[in-house]
Design a protein around this motif. Structure first.
Motif, mmCIF file in Angstrom:
data_model
loop_
_atom_site.group_PDB
_atom_site.id
_atom_site.type_symbol
_atom_site.label_atom_id
_atom_site.label_comp_id
_atom_site.label_asym_id
_atom_site.label_seq_id
_atom_site.Cartn_x
_atom_site.Cartn_y
_atom_site.Cartn_z
ATOM 1 N N UNK A 289 0.830 -1.206 0.000
ATOM 2 C CA UNK A 289 0.000 0.000 0.000
ATOM 3 C C UNK A 289 0.866 1.257 0.000
ATOM 4 N N UNK A 290 0.607 2.126 -0.964
ATOM 5 C CA UNK A 290 1.285 3.419 -1.047
ATOM 6 C C UNK A 290 0.250 4.537 -0.917
ATOM 7 N N UNK A 291 0.722 5.702 -0.497
ATOM 8 C CA UNK A 291 -0.171 6.832 -0.280
ATOM 9 C C UNK A 291 -0.679 7.403 -1.603
ATOM 10 N N UNK A 292 -1.934 7.822 -1.589
ATOM 11 C CA UNK A 292 -2.446 8.645 -2.684
ATOM 12 C C UNK A 292 -3.061 9.900 -2.080
ATOM 13 N N UNK A 293 -3.136 10.959 -2.893
ATOM 14 C CA UNK A 293 -3.745 12.213 -2.443
ATOM 15 C C UNK A 293 -4.410 12.881 -3.642
ATOM 16 N N UNK A 294 -5.659 13.269 -3.469
ATOM 17 C CA UNK A 294 -6.422 13.957 -4.514
ATOM 18 C C UNK A 294 -6.680 15.388 -4.056
ATOM 19 N N UNK A 295 -6.351 16.339 -4.914
ATOM 20 C CA UNK A 295 -6.495 17.757 -4.584
ATOM 21 C C UNK A 295 -7.787 18.323 -5.168
ATOM 22 N N UNK A 296 -8.565 18.970 -4.316
ATOM 23 C CA UNK A 296 -9.782 19.680 -4.721
ATOM 24 C C UNK A 296 -9.495 21.182 -4.605
ATOM 25 N N UNK A 297 -9.606 21.890 -5.711
ATOM 26 C CA UNK A 297 -9.282 23.313 -5.750
ATOM 27 C C UNK A 297 -10.523 24.092 -6.175
ATOM 28 N N UNK A 298 -11.161 24.754 -5.213
ATOM 29 C CA UNK A 298 -12.267 25.667 -5.521
ATOM 30 C C UNK A 298 -11.625 27.017 -5.835
ATOM 31 N N UNK A 299 -11.362 27.232 -7.109
ATOM 32 C CA UNK A 299 -10.511 28.353 -7.512
ATOM 33 C C UNK A 299 -11.153 29.698 -7.173
ATOM 34 N N UNK A 300 -12.428 29.850 -7.480
ATOM 35 C CA UNK A 300 -13.096 31.128 -7.223
ATOM 36 C C UNK A 300 -13.169 31.426 -5.729
#
Length: 500
Positions: A289-300
């Motif tokens: 198992x390796x780490x994953x990361x998902x980025x959520x960018x609410x730009x406005x």
């Protein structure tokens, strides 16, 4: 269906904060058939809609209501089709079934949370009956015996002349028209609903959220896994027309987003709702198992947050002496009980078998000098080999993880005694006839190898070659091997029972 439950993230969202990451664990705990977790910035939970302050909350709808709704829809559709029948008894039975189903739906509707009933109205049975009674009256039918008796034999005799061509069919049409249409019956009433929030989480800039099962265990993703192990779905509400950007910041996962159409439960055009699916994409030799990361960018909104977890190709199992294992898709709420990756870190002093699929077994005994290996076998066609052997029947057994060991393992392939075994090297393109290295018993062909590749079974012998270097396909004229008998069949070279 997925076993899905929802978590609500609400509370105060602070914009433009310092880049300090606040790690939070969120558990699934209740919810919908569509998503697993819920992210709702609380700034959206305090929107003035028509003078009222609303928040977001997941409302768990009773499974009994869902089942009753589905049964009613089925009954409605069944009556609609039955009306064209000339059998009055069948139509009458279908009307009775519709009434019964709606009565059950009404009972379950009454038990729904108040905030759902405020947003979604289901007409009462009495209202529906009044409507179709009124309609029947307009066609000049006496109601002396009661509307519900209209479909009885007495009713048919009394009103047969007024209702043509069939009193039963005509009455059924009137009744059906007054009942709630299937399109207006909501089966899954779990969405963004207007009610008070509880169990609040604050979403702050640079927050990172770790997804957990309701028992507190990590929700790991596996490429070779069940539905819940292969992917997780996060439902996200953002301000209307928000410039939302979603990217994989780290790890072997893929992200797919789907915008959910606005519904009655949405806060009057103030939000956009997305389902974001995070899918495992670990390769066949990603054993741990390796780490994953998902980025959520609410730009406005100038807000960034993350969802993180761990991903591998499969969960692993420890190989122990004198055991039998079968490759199975990894289940996310089990640890080291299924999967296709095995840990060989101990000496196997009594024979152990791994059943890779219905046609391939591997036998282990000894010290194999390795830790993890992927023992999954695929039977899909391989185009370059298919082209090489032209139009002849070919069976494939592909060890996709190319497992390697310090000493020989015994491989058994379930195939006929007059078949031929070839080894295909996907790296070099070489195809080698290994039939002479194999031994046949009633259980199939066996051979020994330290490195497991792709094995091809044919019904006739051919010369080997290289699928990429050879410009011409292999000769389609079989070459008689030296050890054939008078009938041209290859004799059984087996010497006894299989070691399995």
């Amino acid at each position: 269906m997925k076993k899905v439950l929802a978590s609500v993230l609400a509370g105060s969202m602070v914009l433009s904060m310092a880049s300090v990451a606040f790690a939070r664990d969120i558990k699934k705990n209740s919810g919908s058939n569509d998503y697993d977790f819920r992210l709702v910035p609380a700034v959206l939970g305090n929107v003035d809609v028509g003078g009222e302050v609303t928040n977001y909350k997941d409302v768990e709808v009773s499974p009994l209501y869902k089942e009753a709704a589905k049964e009613y829809i089925d009954a409605y559709n069944a009556l609609e089709k039955m009306i064209t029948s000339k059998k009055d008894a069948d139509i009458t039975a279908a009307v009775t079934a519709l009434k019964t189903a709606y009565s059950a739906l009404e009972t379950q509707y009454k038990a729904l949370p108040a905030e759902v009933k405020a947003d979604y109205t289901l007409p009462a049975t009495a209202t529906i009956k009044t409507n179709y009674t009124s309609k029947i009256t307009t066609v000049g039918i006496s109601q002396d015996t009661g509307v519900d008796n209209l479909l009885s034999l007495n009713g048919k005799a009394a009103y047969g002349k007024a209702l043509a061509p069939s009193s039963v069919a005509t009455a059924a049409k009137i009744i059906l028209d007054k009942y709630t249409k299937p399109a207006n019956v909501r089966v899954n009433i779990v969405d963004v609903t207007n009610s008070s929030s509880d169990g609040a989480y604050q979403i702050q800039n640079k927050d990172s959220f770790k997804l957990l099962w309701d028992n507190g265990e990590d929700w790991n993703l596996y490429t070779y896994g069940t539905d819940d192990a292969k992917e997780v779905v996060v439902r996200l509400a953002v301000p209307k027309d928000e410039d939302l950007r979603i990217d994989v910041a780290a790890g072997d996962v893929k992200v797919v987003r789907k915008k959910i159409p606005a519904g009655k439960s949405d806060v009057r055009g103030k939000v956009d709702v997305y389902d974001v699916t995070i899918k495992a994409a670990a390769g066949v030799r990603d054993f741990e198992l390796d780490d994953y990361k998902v980025e959520f960018d609410c730009h406005d909104s100038n807000l960034v947050f993350f969802v993180e977890g761990k991903v591998a190709y499969s969960d692993y199992r420890d190989v122990e002496p004198d055991e039998r294992y079968i490759n199975q898709k990894s289940d996310p709420d089990k640890d080291h009980e299924d999967g296709c990756v095995y840990n060989f870190d101990q000496v196997i002093d009594e024979a152990t078998r791994i059943i890779c699929n219905d046609y391939v077994d591997v036998l282990f005994k000894g010290n194999y000098g390795t830790d993890f290996e992927n023992m999954r076998v695929l039977t899909d066609d391989i185009k370059e080999v298919e082209d090489f052997f032209q139009d002849y029947d070919v069976d494939y057994y592909d060890f996709i993880g190319t497992p390697k060991f310090a000493k020989d393992v015994t491989v058994r392939v379930d195939a006929d005694s007059d078949s031929y075994i070839y080894e295909f090297d996907k790296n070099t393109g070489d195809v080698v006839d290994i039939t002479d290295e194999c031994e046949y018993t009633s259980d199939g062909w066996t051979f020994k190898r330290k490195a497991l590749k792709t094995y091809v079974v044919l019904e006739e012998p051919y010369e080997g070659g290289n699928v990429r270097a050879d410009k011409e396909p292999v000769d389609d004229e079989p070459t008689e091997p030296d050890d054939t008998d008078a009938t041209g069949s290859k004799p059984n070279p087996g010497t006894g029972a299989m070691p399995f």
